[in-house]
Write an enzyme that holds these catalytic residues in place. Structure first.
Site, PDB file in Angstrom:
ATOM      1  CG  ASN A 211      74.159  18.738  -9.554  1.00 17.70           C
ATOM      2  OD1 ASN A 211      74.246  19.942  -9.402  1.00 17.70           O
ATOM      3  ND2 ASN A 211      73.574  18.184 -10.611  1.00 17.70           N
ATOM      4  CE  LYS A 290      58.873  11.732   3.983  1.00 13.35           C
ATOM      5  NZ  LYS A 290      58.856  12.364   5.287  1.00 13.35           N
TER       6      LYS A 290
END
Ligand code: C5P
Length: 404
Positions: A211, A290
């Site tokens: 955030n 990934k």
């Protein structure tokens, strides 16, 4: 810096070290904060930097010799010593440290040191071999036993090209020590645990959920708590901020790491302030490699993180502690905050409207409302530094009532 320094008489002793030029900046900062700075220079300090520099920056008389030529101030050391709220010696040379350790009284600075009862901060600066010499180390121990605050110098490349401890501490750290000395200390002997910043929840080695929290509010709280005399532990999510001086920082990444660190550290703390913006959810699966673009799904399965503050509110020793929460809301601000206050069993909650300009994530200012079971207090729109001071003022009031 609030107005902690305004009107305070600070005696500033400058001694013969090449770092003398650096403290011109310190005196300038102190004077800008409206402190009344009387500089005393030892004879050798005056070879490194001219008294006129300090006179111009402090706007005050600079003292050198023990007795003025015209004998106008025969008791300068006593007058200065009595008027002082604080005595700072920076840079403190090996020579001055040795003289102070032996209680010498052969110049204006050393006599003033003996004659004052104000707190004394000593900031050594010298070649690292001189600093590490047993004689200097024993003298420093003596000064600490006298009750003087001797600040550890920084390490690094010195003017003489030696590499090691002995560099004058940076102003940012010195400033915190000075402010702590001159502040009220309602938290002396108290352990305060503060959380700050966001958490990061990994999706794969490259990607995460997080955030916009910068950690600035929590770090400002840590600084204010240190100034207020507390023993501060800061559990911080990833930020770019420097650890505040005098604060123990534990860096974590995920909500679960924050949870286990906070639960462990909370046992010793009597005040806990949870200003971190903890991720409520984390990906159910963390990929070890990934994820290739072609394999990315359009939805992400999430699971809930532990609510650390809620858990703290349910602990058996809850009533021995003061528990403060934060809430970032964008609608029905007070109503939502009050629900959290009750559900999480808090002493009070600091809430801000993240949609309001200059409030909340990333910026240096905040506009907070403090809500407890009875009251709602709207703090002014001000710096996070000042907001932190005001929040801690409320904590100090609760602490006072608890210990009464
Ligand atoms: O419920 P909400 O996330 O809005 O509550 C915010 C308060 O709760 C903050 O003080 C935050 O640090 C804390 N919190 C927590 N653990 C979570 C979520 C929030 O400690 N998982």
């Amino acid at each position: 810096m609030a107005k902690i320094l305004a009107g305070k008489r600070i005696i500033f002793g400058v001694t013969g070290s090449i770092a003398a030029f650096k403290v011109a900046g310190w005196v300038s900062h102190l004077a800008k904060e409206e402190a009344l700075v009387s500089v005393i220079m030892t004879e050798s300090a005056q070879r490194f930097i001219a008294p006129l520099t300090f006179a111009a920056l402090s706007g005050e008389k600079v003292y050198g010799a023990m007795f003025a030529d015209d004998m106008s101030e025969p008791m300068a050391h006593i007058d200065l010593a009595q008027a002082a709220s604080l005595l700072v010696i920076a840079p403190a040379s090996a020579q001055t440290i040795a003289r102070l350790a032996h209680g010498m009284a052969d110049d204006l600075l050393s006599t003033t040191v003996l004659a004052t009862r104000a707190p004394i901060i000593v900031c050594p600066a010298m070649n690292s071999k001189m600093y590490l010499h047993q004689a200097t180390q024993e003298n420093i121990t003596k000064l600490r036993n006298f009750g003087y605050i001797v600040v550890d110098p920084d390490s690094g490349m010195m003017a003489c090209k030696d590499d090691g401890p002995g560099r004058l501490v940076e102003w940012d750290s010195a400033q915190e020590i000075i402010l702590r000395c001159l502040s009220d200390k309602p938290f002396l002997g108290k352990k305060i645990l503060i959380t700050a910043g966001p958490t990061r929840e990994a999706i794969d080695p490259a990607r995460f959920l997080s955030n916009r929290s910068s950690g600035k509010m929590g770090y400002a709280l840590a600084r204010a708590a240190y100034r207020g005399g507390a023993d501060v532990t800061l559990v911080s999510g990833p930020t770019t901020l420097e650890c505040p001086y005098g604060v123990e920082r534990i860096e974590v990444e995920t909500a679960e790491e924050m949870y286990s660190t906070v639960m462990e550290k909370s046992r010793e703390a009597s005040i806990i302030i949870k200003s971190a913006a903890v991720s409520d959810f984390r990906p159910t699966e963390i990929h070890t490699q990934k994820v290739k673009k072609d394999n990315i799904k359009t939805s992400l399965e999430l699971q809930a993180n532990p609510d650390i503050l809620f858990e703290l509110g349910q602990q058996a020793d809850r009533n021995d502690k003061i528990l403060v929460g934060f809430a970032a809301e964008s609608a029905n601000i007070e109503k939502e905050a009050r629900k959290k206050l009750t559900r999480k069993n808090l002493d009070f909650i600091a809430v801000n409207n993240i949609k309001e300009e200059g409030s909340g994530f990333g910026v240096d200012t905040n506009k907070i409302t403090l809500i407890d079971a009875e009251d709602t207090i709207h703090l002014p729109h001000t710096s996070k530094e000042e907001t932190a001071r005001l929040i801690l003022e409320s904590v100090a009031t609760i602490l006072k009532n608890k210990t009464r």
